[in-house]
Design a protein around this motif. Sequence first.
Motif, PDB file in Angstrom:
ATOM      1  N   THR A   1      -3.430 -27.524  23.929  1.00  0.00           N
ATOM      2  CA  THR A   1      -4.345 -26.502  23.416  1.00  0.00           C
ATOM      3  C   THR A   1      -5.074 -26.971  22.161  1.00  0.00           C
ATOM      4  OG1 THR A   1      -2.469 -25.431  22.279  1.00  0.00           O
ATOM      5  CG2 THR A   1      -3.108 -24.567  24.440  1.00  0.00           C
ATOM      6  N   ALA A   2      -4.435 -27.821  21.349  1.00  0.00           N
ATOM      7  CA  ALA A   2      -5.137 -28.377  20.192  1.00  0.00           C
ATOM      8  C   ALA A   2      -6.347 -29.179  20.645  1.00  0.00           C
ATOM      9  CB  ALA A   2      -4.193 -29.256  19.370  1.00  0.00           C
ATOM     10  N   TYR A   3      -6.204 -29.893  21.750  1.00  0.00           N
ATOM     11  CA  TYR A   3      -7.316 -30.674  22.298  1.00  0.00           C
ATOM     12  C   TYR A   3      -8.336 -29.784  23.001  1.00  0.00           C
ATOM     13  CZ  TYR A   3      -9.917 -33.725  25.432  1.00  0.00           C
ATOM     14  OH  TYR A   3     -10.932 -34.343  26.116  1.00  0.00           O
ATOM     15  N   LEU A   4      -7.867 -28.808  23.773  1.00  0.00           N
ATOM     16  CA  LEU A   4      -8.759 -28.006  24.620  1.00  0.00           C
ATOM     17  C   LEU A   4      -9.517 -26.921  23.855  1.00  0.00           C
ATOM     18  CD1 LEU A   4      -6.445 -27.531  27.755  1.00  0.00           C
ATOM     19  CD2 LEU A   4      -8.446 -29.028  27.584  1.00  0.00           C
ATOM     20  N   ARG A   5      -9.109 -26.594  22.642  1.00  0.00           N
ATOM     21  CA  ARG A   5      -9.760 -25.515  21.889  1.00  0.00           C
ATOM     22  C   ARG A   5     -11.273 -25.711  21.792  1.00  0.00           C
ATOM     23  NH1 ARG A   5      -7.288 -21.791  18.513  1.00  0.00           N
ATOM     24  NH2 ARG A   5      -4.998 -21.837  18.562  1.00  0.00           N
ATOM     25  N   GLU A   6     -11.719 -26.926  21.579  1.00  0.00           N
ATOM     26  CA  GLU A   6     -13.139 -27.189  21.402  1.00  0.00           C
ATOM     27  C   GLU A   6     -13.839 -27.564  22.705  1.00  0.00           C
ATOM     28  OE1 GLU A   6     -14.526 -26.543  18.555  1.00  0.00           O
ATOM     29  OE2 GLU A   6     -12.555 -26.029  17.742  1.00  0.00           O
ATOM     30  N   ARG A   7     -13.068 -27.795  23.753  1.00  0.00           N
ATOM     31  CA  ARG A   7     -13.649 -28.302  24.995  1.00  0.00           C
ATOM     32  C   ARG A   7     -13.490 -27.354  26.169  1.00  0.00           C
ATOM     33  NH1 ARG A   7     -11.231 -31.726  21.774  1.00  0.00           N
ATOM     34  NH2 ARG A   7     -12.192 -33.739  21.229  1.00  0.00           N
ATOM     35  N   GLY A   8     -12.434 -26.544  26.125  1.00  0.00           N
ATOM     36  CA  GLY A   8     -12.147 -25.631  27.220  1.00  0.00           C
ATOM     37  C   GLY A   8     -11.337 -26.290  28.314  1.00  0.00           C
ATOM     38  N   GLY A   9     -10.641 -25.473  29.083  1.00  0.00           N
ATOM     39  CA  GLY A   9      -9.845 -25.997  30.184  1.00  0.00           C
ATOM     40  C   GLY A   9      -8.686 -25.078  30.511  1.00  0.00           C
ATOM     41  N   ALA A  10      -7.717 -25.600  31.237  1.00  0.00           N
ATOM     42  CA  ALA A  10      -6.592 -24.804  31.721  1.00  0.00           C
ATOM     43  C   ALA A  10      -5.267 -25.392  31.253  1.00  0.00           C
ATOM     44  CB  ALA A  10      -6.614 -24.719  33.238  1.00  0.00           C
ATOM     45  N   LEU A  11      -4.393 -24.534  30.775  1.00  0.00           N
ATOM     46  CA  LEU A  11      -3.001 -24.884  30.501  1.00  0.00           C
ATOM     47  C   LEU A  11      -2.153 -24.152  31.538  1.00  0.00           C
ATOM     48  CD1 LEU A  11      -0.663 -26.030  28.746  1.00  0.00           C
ATOM     49  CD2 LEU A  11      -0.750 -23.867  27.475  1.00  0.00           C
ATOM     50  N   ILE A  12      -1.314 -24.907  32.237  1.00  0.00           N
ATOM     51  CA  ILE A  12      -0.490 -24.326  33.303  1.00  0.00           C
ATOM     52  C   ILE A  12       0.963 -24.700  33.051  1.00  0.00           C
ATOM     53  CG2 ILE A  12      -0.070 -24.230  35.787  1.00  0.00           C
ATOM     54  CD1 ILE A  12      -3.025 -25.140  36.144  1.00  0.00           C
ATOM     55  N   ASN A  13       1.802 -23.712  32.824  1.00  0.00           N
ATOM     56  CA  ASN A  13       3.222 -23.931  32.613  1.00  0.00           C
ATOM     57  C   ASN A  13       3.992 -23.489  33.853  1.00  0.00           C
ATOM     58  OD1 ASN A  13       2.749 -24.895  30.037  1.00  0.00           O
ATOM     59  ND2 ASN A  13       3.093 -22.910  29.057  1.00  0.00           N
ATOM     60  N   VAL A  14       4.897 -24.335  34.294  1.00  0.00           N
ATOM     61  CA  VAL A  14       5.698 -24.011  35.476  1.00  0.00           C
ATOM     62  C   VAL A  14       6.986 -23.345  35.016  1.00  0.00           C
ATOM     63  CG1 VAL A  14       6.872 -24.902  37.517  1.00  0.00           C
ATOM     64  CG2 VAL A  14       4.690 -25.905  36.789  1.00  0.00           C
ATOM     65  N   GLY A  15       7.075 -22.049  35.295  1.00  0.00           N
ATOM     66  CA  GLY A  15       8.280 -21.295  35.007  1.00  0.00           C
ATOM     67  C   GLY A  15       9.136 -21.211  36.255  1.00  0.00           C
ATOM     68  N   SER A  16       9.566 -19.999  36.599  1.00  0.00           N
ATOM     69  CA  SER A  16      10.451 -19.812  37.743  1.00  0.00           C
ATOM     70  C   SER A  16      10.581 -18.330  38.021  1.00  0.00           C
ATOM     71  CB  SER A  16      11.828 -20.403  37.432  1.00  0.00           C
ATOM     72  OG  SER A  16      12.792 -20.027  38.401  1.00  0.00           O
ATOM     73  N   GLU A  17      11.124 -18.010  39.194  1.00  0.00           N
ATOM     74  CA  GLU A  17      11.485 -16.618  39.443  1.00  0.00           C
ATOM     75  C   GLU A  17      12.531 -16.152  38.433  1.00  0.00           C
ATOM     76  OE1 GLU A  17      12.948 -16.559  43.416  1.00  0.00           O
ATOM     77  OE2 GLU A  17      14.532 -18.034  43.050  1.00  0.00           O
ATOM     78  N   VAL A  18      13.326 -17.098  37.886  1.00  0.00           N
ATOM     79  CA  VAL A  18      14.324 -16.712  36.889  1.00  0.00           C
ATOM     80  C   VAL A  18      13.712 -16.580  35.493  1.00  0.00           C
ATOM     81  CG1 VAL A  18      16.168 -17.755  38.233  1.00  0.00           C
ATOM     82  CG2 VAL A  18      15.138 -19.067  36.367  1.00  0.00           C
ATOM     83  N   SER A  19      12.386 -16.742  35.372  1.00  0.00           N
ATOM     84  CA  SER A  19      11.720 -16.372  34.132  1.00  0.00           C
ATOM     85  C   SER A  19      11.809 -14.871  33.906  1.00  0.00           C
ATOM     86  CB  SER A  19      10.240 -16.777  34.180  1.00  0.00           C
ATOM     87  OG  SER A  19      10.081 -18.166  34.271  1.00  0.00           O
TER      88      SER A  19
END
Length: 331
Positions: free
Chosen positions: A131-149
């Motif tokens: 996110t520090a990099y994408l703040r000025e450029r835009g894009g997607a951050l995708i975190n893989v959680g779980s059903e146990v999230s």
Amino acid sequence: MQKLHLKPLAQQVIVITGGSSGIGAATARAAARAGARVVIAARDAGELEKVAGSIRESGGAVTTCAMDVGHEEDHQKLLQTALDTYGRVDTWVNNAGVTIFGSLSTVPVADQRQLFETDYWGVVYGSLTATAYLRERGGALINVGSEVSDRAIPLQGAYSAAKHAVKGFTDALRMELMQDGAPISVTLIKPASIDTDYTRRARNYMEVEPTLPPPIYAADLVADAILQAAQSPHRDLYVGSVSKLISTMGQRAPGLSDKMAGWLTRNQRSDVPASEDIDGLYDPGVRQRTPSPKNVRRHSLYKHVNTNAKGLLWLGTGMLFVMGAALTRRR
């Protein structure tokens, strides 16, 4: 404030941790087939190169970065690898993870801490770097959680706790980025049981080899969800309708969910005696005797809650009535 705009896959550079096997490898292959340039990261350089070789043989563009997501400084190394090779990053996927099977009273606290280094802090480090990099450029951050999230399960208590923490961190980060007007889409992926080396890389404190509760879905289904989130903003994506069902039960009927402890315990224990094989908690390793899952589902009824909330609500309500009736008869 820059407007959020996610590119088509063919125009993207995608970073994927945990890229040497399972969900990460499936996502890298699918992204490369769609024309994306891919950077895959994991601890095992040899396994990374095997995945990269298969992508190159199919005409895909890929580079590798041997690193440990539990080391904060390694994420800067990963970012720099992507920038040196392709000049930018458009989507960052935090996928690396490991689990431990055993009751919380038997799993050493040191091992639980090590699990958090990978499953929680690895996501934190990756998210903050991206996110520090994408703040000025835009894009997607995708975190893989779980059903146990959303709903903890027995025998994987530390893993459940880490995935709960990932959900809390991801939700808070999303809100902060929204407040700042940052052009970053933040998505949490919540898979059900997936056919990967997950159990084979797990540390095991049971007297039998671990397995996963059914139904078990193909890793390609998670890859599809990740790449969907890379192209269009989503808050949460569930993979496997059972994932959404478990989440709904955990929130709407926690007492009934608790009564599933026996079924969940039985269905995480195979009939194969436990081995003394290495595992992947501290260093790369794969257990050899853990049985492979059967009847893996290649298709799923899963639908994102934001696109079909009513249908999923009725499905969840119906299943709650069925399970409640079954438990009542059993008593």
